[in-house]
Design a protein around this motif. Structure first.
Motif, PDB file in Angstrom:
ATOM      1  N   ASP A   2       0.856  -1.185   0.000  1.00  0.00           N
ATOM      2  CA  ASP A   2       0.000   0.000   0.000  1.00  0.00           C
ATOM      3  C   ASP A   2       0.888   1.230   0.000  1.00  0.00           C
ATOM      4  OD1 ASP A   2      -1.802   2.007   0.375  1.00  0.00           O
ATOM      5  OD2 ASP A   2      -2.701   1.213   2.203  1.00  0.00           O
ATOM      6  N   THR A   3       0.885   1.958  -1.099  1.00  0.00           N
ATOM      7  CA  THR A   3       1.726   3.151  -1.213  1.00  0.00           C
ATOM      8  C   THR A   3       0.920   4.437  -1.066  1.00  0.00           C
ATOM      9  OG1 THR A   3       1.437   3.130  -3.609  1.00  0.00           O
ATOM     10  CG2 THR A   3       3.363   1.969  -2.729  1.00  0.00           C
ATOM     11  N   SER A   4      -0.334   4.314  -0.677  1.00  0.00           N
ATOM     12  CA  SER A   4      -1.189   5.499  -0.576  1.00  0.00           C
ATOM     13  C   SER A   4      -0.837   6.314   0.659  1.00  0.00           C
ATOM     14  CB  SER A   4      -2.660   5.085  -0.510  1.00  0.00           C
ATOM     15  OG  SER A   4      -2.912   4.316   0.656  1.00  0.00           O
ATOM     16  N   SER A   5      -1.206   7.591   0.627  1.00  0.00           N
ATOM     17  CA  SER A   5      -0.937   8.494   1.741  1.00  0.00           C
ATOM     18  C   SER A   5      -1.593   7.976   3.012  1.00  0.00           C
ATOM     19  CB  SER A   5      -1.461   9.894   1.410  1.00  0.00           C
ATOM     20  OG  SER A   5      -1.324  10.752   2.522  1.00  0.00           O
ATOM     21  N   ARG A   6      -0.772   7.862   4.081  1.00  0.00           N
ATOM     22  CA  ARG A   6      -1.237   7.393   5.389  1.00  0.00           C
ATOM     23  C   ARG A   6      -1.949   6.039   5.300  1.00  0.00           C
ATOM     24  NH1 ARG A   6      -0.419  11.376   9.010  1.00  0.00           N
ATOM     25  NH2 ARG A   6      -0.246  13.511   8.226  1.00  0.00           N
ATOM     26  N   PHE A   7      -1.565   5.274   4.279  1.00  0.00           N
ATOM     27  CA  PHE A   7      -2.122   3.921   4.074  1.00  0.00           C
ATOM     28  C   PHE A   7      -3.649   3.956   3.999  1.00  0.00           C
ATOM     29  CE2 PHE A   7       1.880   3.334   6.422  1.00  0.00           C
ATOM     30  CZ  PHE A   7       2.582   2.517   5.524  1.00  0.00           C
ATOM     31  N   ARG A   8      -4.152   5.008   3.388  1.00  0.00           N
ATOM     32  CA  ARG A   8      -5.607   5.147   3.384  1.00  0.00           C
ATOM     33  C   ARG A   8      -6.284   4.053   2.576  1.00  0.00           C
ATOM     34  NH1 ARG A   8      -6.144  10.579  -0.360  1.00  0.00           N
ATOM     35  NH2 ARG A   8      -5.962   9.563  -2.407  1.00  0.00           N
TER      36      ARG A   8
ATOM     37  N   ARG B  29      -6.509   1.037   4.857  1.00  0.00           N
ATOM     38  CA  ARG B  29      -7.448   1.284   5.957  1.00  0.00           C
ATOM     39  C   ARG B  29      -8.884   1.348   5.451  1.00  0.00           C
ATOM     40  NH1 ARG B  29      -7.280   5.910   8.532  1.00  0.00           N
ATOM     41  NH2 ARG B  29      -6.032   7.080   7.010  1.00  0.00           N
ATOM     42  N   LEU B  30      -9.070   1.977   4.283  1.00  0.00           N
ATOM     43  CA  LEU B  30     -10.417   2.029   3.707  1.00  0.00           C
ATOM     44  C   LEU B  30     -10.916   0.636   3.350  1.00  0.00           C
ATOM     45  CD1 LEU B  30     -10.105   5.145   1.365  1.00  0.00           C
ATOM     46  CD2 LEU B  30     -11.716   4.909   3.253  1.00  0.00           C
ATOM     47  N   PHE B  31     -10.001  -0.181   2.794  1.00  0.00           N
ATOM     48  CA  PHE B  31     -10.404  -1.539   2.427  1.00  0.00           C
ATOM     49  C   PHE B  31     -10.844  -2.320   3.661  1.00  0.00           C
ATOM     50  CE2 PHE B  31      -9.217  -6.031   1.904  1.00  0.00           C
ATOM     51  CZ  PHE B  31     -10.057  -6.369   0.855  1.00  0.00           C
ATOM     52  N   LEU B  32     -10.082  -2.243   4.745  1.00  0.00           N
ATOM     53  CA  LEU B  32     -10.450  -2.955   5.969  1.00  0.00           C
ATOM     54  C   LEU B  32     -11.771  -2.440   6.526  1.00  0.00           C
ATOM     55  CD1 LEU B  32      -6.966  -3.162   7.731  1.00  0.00           C
ATOM     56  CD2 LEU B  32      -8.289  -5.075   6.804  1.00  0.00           C
TER      57      LEU B  32
ATOM     58  N   PHE C  80     -12.317   3.959  11.556  1.00  0.00           N
ATOM     59  CA  PHE C  80     -12.502   5.391  11.414  1.00  0.00           C
ATOM     60  C   PHE C  80     -13.371   5.883  12.564  1.00  0.00           C
ATOM     61  CE2 PHE C  80     -11.224   3.989   7.315  1.00  0.00           C
ATOM     62  CZ  PHE C  80     -10.535   5.043   6.740  1.00  0.00           C
ATOM     63  N   ASP C  81     -13.073   7.069  13.041  1.00  0.00           N
ATOM     64  CA  ASP C  81     -13.796   7.599  14.191  1.00  0.00           C
ATOM     65  C   ASP C  81     -15.248   7.900  13.879  1.00  0.00           C
ATOM     66  OD1 ASP C  81     -11.572   7.428  15.801  1.00  0.00           O
ATOM     67  OD2 ASP C  81     -10.910   9.479  15.398  1.00  0.00           O
ATOM     68  N   SER C  82     -15.563   8.158  12.609  1.00  0.00           N
ATOM     69  CA  SER C  82     -16.923   8.538  12.256  1.00  0.00           C
ATOM     70  C   SER C  82     -17.205   8.183  10.811  1.00  0.00           C
ATOM     71  CB  SER C  82     -17.132  10.039  12.456  1.00  0.00           C
ATOM     72  OG  SER C  82     -16.317  10.774  11.535  1.00  0.00           O
ATOM     73  N   THR C  83     -18.479   8.128  10.473  1.00  0.00           N
ATOM     74  CA  THR C  83     -18.877   7.933   9.082  1.00  0.00           C
ATOM     75  C   THR C  83     -18.408   9.104   8.226  1.00  0.00           C
ATOM     76  OG1 THR C  83     -20.798   6.622   9.735  1.00  0.00           O
ATOM     77  CG2 THR C  83     -20.861   7.616   7.547  1.00  0.00           C
ATOM     78  N   SER C  84     -18.425  10.288   8.790  1.00  0.00           N
ATOM     79  CA  SER C  84     -17.974  11.481   8.061  1.00  0.00           C
ATOM     80  C   SER C  84     -16.526  11.334   7.608  1.00  0.00           C
ATOM     81  CB  SER C  84     -18.128  12.714   8.956  1.00  0.00           C
ATOM     82  OG  SER C  84     -17.560  13.853   8.356  1.00  0.00           O
ATOM     83  N   GLU C  85     -15.683  10.857   8.513  1.00  0.00           N
ATOM     84  CA  GLU C  85     -14.267  10.686   8.167  1.00  0.00           C
ATOM     85  C   GLU C  85     -14.112   9.620   7.077  1.00  0.00           C
ATOM     86  OE1 GLU C  85     -10.032   9.378  10.293  1.00  0.00           O
ATOM     87  OE2 GLU C  85     -11.906   9.308  11.423  1.00  0.00           O
ATOM     88  N   PHE C  86     -14.857   8.527   7.192  1.00  0.00           N
ATOM     89  CA  PHE C  86     -14.784   7.466   6.182  1.00  0.00           C
ATOM     90  C   PHE C  86     -15.185   8.001   4.808  1.00  0.00           C
ATOM     91  CE2 PHE C  86     -17.249   4.210   3.838  1.00  0.00           C
ATOM     92  CZ  PHE C  86     -16.211   3.357   3.499  1.00  0.00           C
ATOM     93  N   VAL C  87     -16.277   8.763   4.755  1.00  0.00           N
ATOM     94  CA  VAL C  87     -16.752   9.302   3.476  1.00  0.00           C
ATOM     95  C   VAL C  87     -15.721  10.247   2.879  1.00  0.00           C
ATOM     96  CG1 VAL C  87     -18.481  10.808   2.419  1.00  0.00           C
ATOM     97  CG2 VAL C  87     -19.188   8.992   3.988  1.00  0.00           C
TER      98      VAL C  87
ATOM     99  N   VAL D  78      -2.510   1.454  13.854  1.00  0.00           N
ATOM    100  CA  VAL D  78      -3.137   1.650  12.541  1.00  0.00           C
ATOM    101  C   VAL D  78      -4.236   2.697  12.682  1.00  0.00           C
ATOM    102  CG1 VAL D  78      -4.482   0.562  10.700  1.00  0.00           C
ATOM    103  CG2 VAL D  78      -2.594  -0.682  11.795  1.00  0.00           C
ATOM    104  N   GLY D  79      -4.061   3.821  11.968  1.00  0.00           N
ATOM    105  CA  GLY D  79      -5.009   4.911  12.079  1.00  0.00           C
ATOM    106  C   GLY D  79      -4.588   6.091  11.237  1.00  0.00           C
ATOM    107  N   PRO D  80      -5.300   7.207  11.334  1.00  0.00           N
ATOM    108  CA  PRO D  80      -5.044   8.355  10.448  1.00  0.00           C
ATOM    109  C   PRO D  80      -3.703   9.047  10.705  1.00  0.00           C
ATOM    110  CG  PRO D  80      -6.679   8.905  12.126  1.00  0.00           C
ATOM    111  CD  PRO D  80      -6.452   7.438  12.224  1.00  0.00           C
ATOM    112  N   LYS D  81      -3.065   8.755  11.851  1.00  0.00           N
ATOM    113  CA  LYS D  81      -1.787   9.410  12.136  1.00  0.00           C
ATOM    114  C   LYS D  81      -0.594   8.649  11.572  1.00  0.00           C
ATOM    115  CE  LYS D  81      -3.467  11.641  16.361  1.00  0.00           C
ATOM    116  NZ  LYS D  81      -3.282  11.809  17.828  1.00  0.00           N
TER     117      LYS D  81
END
Length: 952
Positions: free
Chosen positions: A93-99, A102-105, A669-676, A839-842
């Motif tokens: 996964d070479t995406s920024s912050r492994f997004r 994390r999105l896939f999981l 993700f802490d919220s649905t908003s963050e996931f979206v 594993v998280g946004p940081k």
């Protein structure tokens, strides 16, 4: 690959059955898994076994040629290959912050249904409504049983539609709410549809007269409409037409069926009852709702309960509360948990005020004629039998409504009358014709009272006026506006003779704050299920039904949850000086008083009457009056003992403060908003502003919906979609802010054209979230799993394991983190491993190349370790899943033993024995299908590795 997957029409985009005559082995396919069909890759949405064609797999296309296409495959007819977890290909996964990883999981977590063993609520606080425990309680009860099959019998106004929405949302989250059918009275179709969309984001296609025309235009003639519209709402009167829909219903199964106002199903042999018996065996979840759930007869109620659980009651004449407590909820406004929760969300009702209207001279002449001729029994030269004995009271009630209603009743009877009766009718017709509008005491008092309330030009006050008689309603709508100086547009009339479209239009206009409508004259068609409280807290009974049940139902239109102003009730009481006149003081005023007492002291009228059917109650009262009893004597001594009230006292009651269990749901993700937010940036390469014209302001998102998302919204009303059109696209406006969503919902009622808000609240079951989850899941290539660098000592394989029953429903979902390879593998819960690894946004992705060969070689070992772990714990899980099944098998044994009643005559015993054995076999077959079966499905989701520097 055939081009028949392509979608050239809206219907073409709907679910298609794709078949060929190959014979591969059948397998279990977990939602979210990848499958290969005809060398194209698909994402599994749902999977269910079928009797003859193997497993039915519903999927959405992943590979380029079939991307976003929906299809249905049958493993007995089509070669459907599940991908082996050992063949998983690891990709860095070479995406920024492994997004991406994390999105896939997160998407896998969201797509995977909660197992049957999870009884807690997963989404209780995710919707546009107050999170009240008493409204969540039905979902708790529904999820606690083998199948979600319950009767919601809360009294008028507590929010049964909201309770139903919560249950359906929980079923959707569990993968058991894909196909939903709601059956309701036609006057509440739009209201029900709107509540489920605006509060829960569950779209239903409305099959009213307009919707049925849409079916005829969009699908081939003769095809089953319910295969095209997987979530629909239709009126009971439309659907009960077995000739038109019966064969379609017999050919389809549902995940959930909702039947509103289910007391109409009680009488065996009527079309509604036959419809319910047609639907009940063809659905997993069955939700019945009624504020008057039975007619007071134990056997009739047992028949209704048998729709939910055929083995609940062995002897329909003798059963106890414990036999039905797993199927039934009944609360009133004074129930402890309800009383504690409603607070200022439901204003206490005001008194029911009787307004005495002394009869005019013209009215007294009619009273005298009714008393001296009709009630005295001298109107016929034939012996009075049957319904003829009741006819004088029909005339009396018509007159107590209006002289117009009396004239219509007399004219209708006169068509077939002869002899003395014809003469008596002619005399009554003459007296009625001599009466003018000025002679109507009730009309004069109504005008005075409306002026007192504030109905006048320029006023915003609204009043609903009830009458039992259509001629009265039409007459009032004609004469009242002019006398009050109102424009014709300020008045609407609602009665059972209107079309469903006209009914819904009238109700919507009365609900809109900016509408010019100020007066609604309505019959008792609006006394069940209809919300009239949004802009109105004044109700006037122009005439009073001779039924406490019907009075309570009327009052419940404005006295219900969400009413912020004190409901005000008035009743026009026509009085007479004629001896034996039986004016409104004789019956109506006494019933008005009794209903108020019952409401305040008992929470509902049934406990006072022992009766649950308005017509039966009224017929009984009239018969008692004919025998010379007073109203008080009839109700105090004449009505039957409320055996069902005693039976169900306390069923479904909870003390205030009792917790509703919550499900344990992992999330990254802490919220649905963050996931979206992050998902949109991933899908559109950090430029969603350009790709879909995304605009964000605080918690409000607006964007142009892509075609595949527009398709998922196509079941919503054309008027709703048209309001969001921008060119050939839809501009969606969504919010995560509950306060903003509620404000927009409130503002919609102030609009001039629609009660649908322009901004939708983005719940976790919103089609947009569903769409994003699918888009994220297909971002990875065929059978790939992302590799993320994290704070770990060695490779950690994240593996999902799912056991399912023979219905394809997950019974166990295990999220595993496998470490310690290639030595001694260690299995830990996945959420604990993710948290420990940070594993998280940081996270920071330095994009340093990770050597994957050694980690790739460990994939089969990780899968083997996970498989051994599942095998070791299978007996423990199987025992836990089998326990409720064992308890139900014990219930079946008792049912069989107690059902074969020795006192039945021999021929009936044989028939009963056959019925009982059939029920037991059917239920045992269901239990067999609910048992965990087969091998687990395993998927390697991702791998956590340490950074090359750390490894060095």
């Amino acid at each position: 690959m055939s081009r028949r997957f392509a979608a050239s029409t809206p219907v073409g985009r709907r679910c298609r059955k794709v078949r060929s005559m190959t014979n591969p082995e059948s397998a279990s396919f977990a939602p979210g898994a990848r499958i290969l069909v005809r060398d194209e890759e698909w994402l599994v949405r749902t999977a269910k076994p079928t009797p003859h064609d193997g497993t039915m797999v519903k999927a959405v296309g992943v590979s380029e040629f079939v991307q976003d296409m929906e299809a249905t495959f049958f493993t007995g007819l089509e070669k459907v290959r599940a991908m082996r977890p050992e063949d998983t290909i690891l990709v860095q996964d070479t995406s920024s912050r492994f997004r991406r990883g994390r999105l896939f999981l997160e998407a896998v977590l969201r797509r995977t249904p909660l197992p049957r063993s999870e009884r807690g609520l997963a989404l209780a606080d995710r919707f546009l409504l107050d999170p009240l425990p008493y409204q969540q309680r039905p979902a708790e009860l529904a999820l606690s049983g083998l199948r979600p099959r319950i009767l919601l019998a809360d009294v008028v106004g507590l929010g049964k539609t909201l309770e139903i929405g919560l249950i359906l949302a929980e079923l959707i989250r569990r993968g058991r709410g894909d196909r939903i059918l709601v059956v309701s009275p036609q006057q509440v179709l739009e209201q029900f549809q709107r509540e489920l969309w605006t509060r829960f984001a569950i779209p239903l296609v409305r099959l009213d007269s307009t919707g049925i025309q849409r079916i005829q235009q969009e699908i081939p003639a003769g095809r089953n409409p319910f295969t095209y519209f997987k979530r629909a709402i239709i009126s009971v009167d439309t659907l009960k037409d077995a000739g038109q829909f019966g064969h379609h219903l017999d050919a389809i199964t549902w995940d959930a069926v909702v039947i509103d106002e289910s007391h109409n199903l009680i009488n065996k042999g009527n079309l509604r009852n036959e419809l319910a018996r047609r639907l009940a065996p063809r659905t997993d979840a069955l939700l019945l709702a009624s504020a008057t759930p039975h007619n007071g007869d134990k056997e009739s109620f047992a028949e209704l309960i048998s729709l939910l659980d055929p083995a609940a009651i062995a002897n329909k004449k003798d059963y106890q509360a414990k036999d039905i407590e797993h199927l039934y909820l009944r609360r009133t406004k004074i129930s402890p948990e309800v009383r504690d929760a409603i607070g200022d969300r439901w204003a206490d009702r005001g008194p029911s005020v009787p307004l005495h209207c002394p009869a005019t001279n013209a009215e007294e002449k009619i009273f005298a004629e009714l008393a001296e001729v009709w009630l005295a029994g001298t109107w016929s030269d034939q012996p009075l039998r049957g319904l003829d004995r009741l006819f004088p009271y029909t005339l009396l009630k018509s007159f107590l409504s209006s002289h117009k209603a009396l004239a219509a009743t007399v004219a209708n009877r006169r068509k077939n009358a002869t002899g003395t009766e014809a003469v008596a009718l002619d005399q009554l017709a003459e007296l009625t014709a001599a009466m003018t509008d000025r002679d109507s005491s009730k009309l004069n008092r109504l005008l005075t009272e409306l002026e007192t309330i504030g109905i006048k030009p320029g006023s915003t006050t609204r009043v609903v006026v009830f009458s039992e008689r259509v001629p009265t309603l039409k007459w009032l709508a004609e004469v009242v506006p002019a006398k009050l100086g109102l424009k014709p547009g300020a008045v609407r009339v609602l009665h059972g003779g209107l079309t469903d479209a006209d009914e819904q239009k009238v109700l919507q206009e009365f609900e809109l704050e900016s509408s010019e409508v100020r007066l609604l004259f309505t019959g008792d068609v609006a006394s069940e299920g209809v919300n009239l409280h949004q802009q109105c807290h004044h109700l006037i009974h122009y005439d009073i039904p001779w039924s406490l049940i019907r009075i309570e139902q009327r009052n419940g239109r404005i006295d219900r949850y969400g009413q912020r102003h004190q409901p005000q009730f008035r009743a026009l009481i026509l009085t007479s000086e004629v001896i034996d006149a039986k004016d409104d003081r004789t019956v109506a005023e006494k019933l008005l008083d009794r209903e108020e007492i019952a409401h305040r002291s008992l929470g509902s009228v049934e406990a006072m009457t022992g009766m649950y059917d308005a017509k039966v109650e009224e017929d009984r009262l009239v018969r008692d009056l004919l025998e010379g009893k007073t109203v008080d004597e009839s109700y105090d001594a004449g009505f039957e003992v409320d055996v069902l009230g005693d039976l169900m006292a306390g069923v479904g009651q909870f003390e205030a403060g009792t917790e509703v269990p919550r499900a344990r749901v992992s999330k990254l993700f802490d919220s649905t908003s963050e996931f979206v937010d992050i998902a949109l940036r991933e899908l559109y390469d950090d430029k969603p502003e350009d790709a879909i014209d995304l605009r964000r302001e605080d918690e409000l998102l607006t964007f142009l919906a892509p075609d595949d998302l527009m398709h998922r919204l196509s079941d919503l009303p054309k008027s709703y979609l048209k309001a969001h059109e921008e060119g050939d696209k839809l501009r969606l406006k969504v919010t995560f802010d509950r306060k903003l969503g509620q404000r927009k919902l409130d503002e919609a009622r102030k609009a001039t054209t629609t009660t649908w808000p322009d901004i939708a609240f983005l719940s976790d079951v919103h089609p947009m979230i569903d769409w994003l989850v699918d888009k994220v899941l297909i971002r990875l290539g065929r059978q790939q799993a992302p590799v993320l660098t994290a704070d770990v000592d060695g490779p950690v394989f994240l593996v999902q394991g799912v056991y399912a029953n023979r219905l394809g429903q997950p019974t166990v979902v295990e999220w595993m983190a496998v470490s310690g390879l290639p030595g001694a593998p260690v299995i830990k819960p996945m959420d604990e491993a993710l948290a420990a690894a940070g594993v998280g946004p940081k996270m920071v992705n330095r994009a340093i190349a990770v050597p994957l060969d050694e980690v790739q070689a460990l994939v089969p070992q990780a899968v083997a370790a996970a498989r051994r772990h599942l095998a070791d714990k299978r007996d423990e899980w199987a025992a836990a899943n089998a326990e409720p099944l064992r308890r139900y098998r014990d219930r079946l044994t008792r049912f069989e033993q107690q059902s074969l009643l020795d006192e039945l005559p021999a021929p009936l015993q044989q028939k009963r024995r056959k019925q009982v054995h059939g029920t037991v076999k059917e239920q045992n077959d269901l239990l067999d299908r609910l048992e965990t079966a087969g091998d687990p499905l395993l998927r390697v989701l991702a791998v956590l590795v340490n950074t090359p520097e750390t490894a060095a």
